[in-house]
Design a protein around this motif. Structure first.
Motif, PDB file in Angstrom:
ATOM      1  N   ARG A 115       0.831  -1.220   0.000  1.00 42.86           N
ATOM      2  CA  ARG A 115       0.000   0.000   0.000  1.00 42.86           C
ATOM      3  C   ARG A 115       0.857   1.259   0.000  1.00 42.86           C
ATOM      4  N   ASN A 116       2.115   1.129   0.392  1.00 46.42           N
ATOM      5  CA  ASN A 116       3.044   2.261   0.386  1.00 46.42           C
ATOM      6  C   ASN A 116       4.035   2.164  -0.787  1.00 46.42           C
ATOM      7  N   GLU A 117       3.628   1.508  -1.849  1.00 46.20           N
ATOM      8  CA  GLU A 117       4.498   1.303  -3.007  1.00 46.20           C
ATOM      9  C   GLU A 117       5.055   2.615  -3.555  1.00 46.20           C
ATOM     10  N   ASN A 118       4.246   3.645  -3.607  1.00 45.30           N
ATOM     11  CA  ASN A 118       4.721   4.940  -4.114  1.00 45.30           C
ATOM     12  C   ASN A 118       5.838   5.501  -3.257  1.00 45.30           C
ATOM     13  N   ASP A 119       5.749   5.313  -1.947  1.00 42.19           N
ATOM     14  CA  ASP A 119       6.817   5.780  -1.053  1.00 42.19           C
ATOM     15  C   ASP A 119       8.113   5.014  -1.306  1.00 42.19           C
ATOM     16  N   ILE A 120       7.982   3.712  -1.522  1.00 44.72           N
ATOM     17  CA  ILE A 120       9.155   2.875  -1.797  1.00 44.72           C
ATOM     18  C   ILE A 120       9.834   3.327  -3.086  1.00 44.72           C
ATOM     19  N   LEU A 121       9.039   3.516  -4.129  1.00 47.36           N
ATOM     20  CA  LEU A 121       9.606   3.894  -5.426  1.00 47.36           C
ATOM     21  C   LEU A 121      10.131   5.323  -5.432  1.00 47.36           C
ATOM     22  N   ALA A 122       9.559   6.183  -4.602  1.00 43.00           N
ATOM     23  CA  ALA A 122      10.009   7.577  -4.542  1.00 43.00           C
ATOM     24  C   ALA A 122      11.433   7.687  -4.011  1.00 43.00           C
ATOM     25  N   THR A 123      11.853   6.726  -3.209  1.00 40.42           N
ATOM     26  CA  THR A 123      13.209   6.774  -2.646  1.00 40.42           C
ATOM     27  C   THR A 123      14.240   6.083  -3.538  1.00 40.42           C
ATOM     28  N   ALA A 124      13.779   5.400  -4.583  1.00 43.59           N
ATOM     29  CA  ALA A 124      14.693   4.687  -5.484  1.00 43.59           C
ATOM     30  C   ALA A 124      15.340   5.657  -6.462  1.00 43.59           C
ATOM     31  N   THR A 125      16.595   5.400  -6.794  1.00 48.97           N
ATOM     32  CA  THR A 125      17.278   6.242  -7.775  1.00 48.97           C
ATOM     33  C   THR A 125      16.695   6.029  -9.168  1.00 48.97           C
ATOM     34  N   ASP A 126      16.273   4.802  -9.459  1.00 51.81           N
ATOM     35  CA  ASP A 126      15.611   4.486 -10.730  1.00 51.81           C
ATOM     36  C   ASP A 126      14.317   3.745 -10.384  1.00 51.81           C
ATOM     37  N   PRO A 127      13.208   4.470 -10.236  1.00 48.94           N
ATOM     38  CA  PRO A 127      11.956   3.847  -9.810  1.00 48.94           C
ATOM     39  C   PRO A 127      11.479   2.708 -10.732  1.00 48.94           C
ATOM     40  N   ASP A 128      11.637   2.868 -12.039  1.00 49.89           N
ATOM     41  CA  ASP A 128      11.194   1.823 -12.961  1.00 49.89           C
ATOM     42  C   ASP A 128      12.000   0.544 -12.757  1.00 49.89           C
ATOM     43  N   LYS A 129      13.296   0.688 -12.613  1.00 53.02           N
ATOM     44  CA  LYS A 129      14.167  -0.467 -12.375  1.00 53.02           C
ATOM     45  C   LYS A 129      13.838  -1.105 -11.022  1.00 53.02           C
ATOM     46  N   ALA A 130      13.620  -0.303 -10.011  1.00 47.19           N
ATOM     47  CA  ALA A 130      13.267  -0.832  -8.692  1.00 47.19           C
ATOM     48  C   ALA A 130      11.953  -1.594  -8.752  1.00 47.19           C
ATOM     49  N   TYR A 131      10.994  -1.063  -9.505  1.00 46.84           N
ATOM     50  CA  TYR A 131       9.712  -1.759  -9.640  1.00 46.84           C
ATOM     51  C   TYR A 131       9.905  -3.104 -10.331  1.00 46.84           C
ATOM     52  N   ILE A 132      10.633  -3.099 -11.449  1.00 46.72           N
ATOM     53  CA  ILE A 132      10.824  -4.314 -12.242  1.00 46.72           C
ATOM     54  C   ILE A 132      11.622  -5.370 -11.482  1.00 46.72           C
ATOM     55  N   GLU A 133      12.655  -4.957 -10.771  1.00 47.72           N
ATOM     56  CA  GLU A 133      13.554  -5.920 -10.137  1.00 47.72           C
ATOM     57  C   GLU A 133      13.164  -6.306  -8.716  1.00 47.72           C
ATOM     58  N   GLN A 134      12.420  -5.437  -8.011  1.00 41.76           N
ATOM     59  CA  GLN A 134      12.117  -5.728  -6.615  1.00 41.76           C
ATOM     60  C   GLN A 134      10.620  -5.848  -6.343  1.00 41.76           C
TER      61      GLN A 134
END
Length: 94
Positions: free
Chosen positions: A40-59
């Motif tokens: 439910r906090n996925e947006n917060d997780i991706l907001a802290t990633a240097t590459d949000p798309d890569k973080a989404y795809i890989e994690q």
């Protein structure tokens, strides 16, 4: 679409699914799922990633798919009722 089931995904990401991950498409998509509750906090997780798309795809995506794949063989009314109550609980305790 159903109330409970794996959330629909953007075609770009579905094209990346492995044959095993494609099994999530065997049940009706839903508005809520265990993966939706846990992320439910996925947006917060991706907001802290240097590459949000890569973080989404890989994690995020592989983990959400693994959670949704646990649902597929257990999809039934009782499981859905528990997930609906869990969704309300997570909203209220936010």
């Amino acid at each position: 679409m159903s109330l409970v089931g794996p959330r629909p995904e953007v075609r770009k990401y579905v094209d990346m699914y492995t044959p095993e991950q494609l099994r999530v498409l065997s049940v009706r998509p839903g508005i809520t799922s265990l993966a939706s509750i846990r992320y439910r906090n996925e947006n917060d997780i991706l907001a802290t990633a240097t590459d949000p798309d890569k973080a989404y795809i890989e994690q995020v995506m592989p983990d959400k798919l693994a959670i949704d794949l646990e649902y597929v063989p257990r999809a039934n009314l009782w499981t859905d009722i528990k997930l609906i109550f869990s969704t309300f609980k997570s909203i209220l305790l936010k």
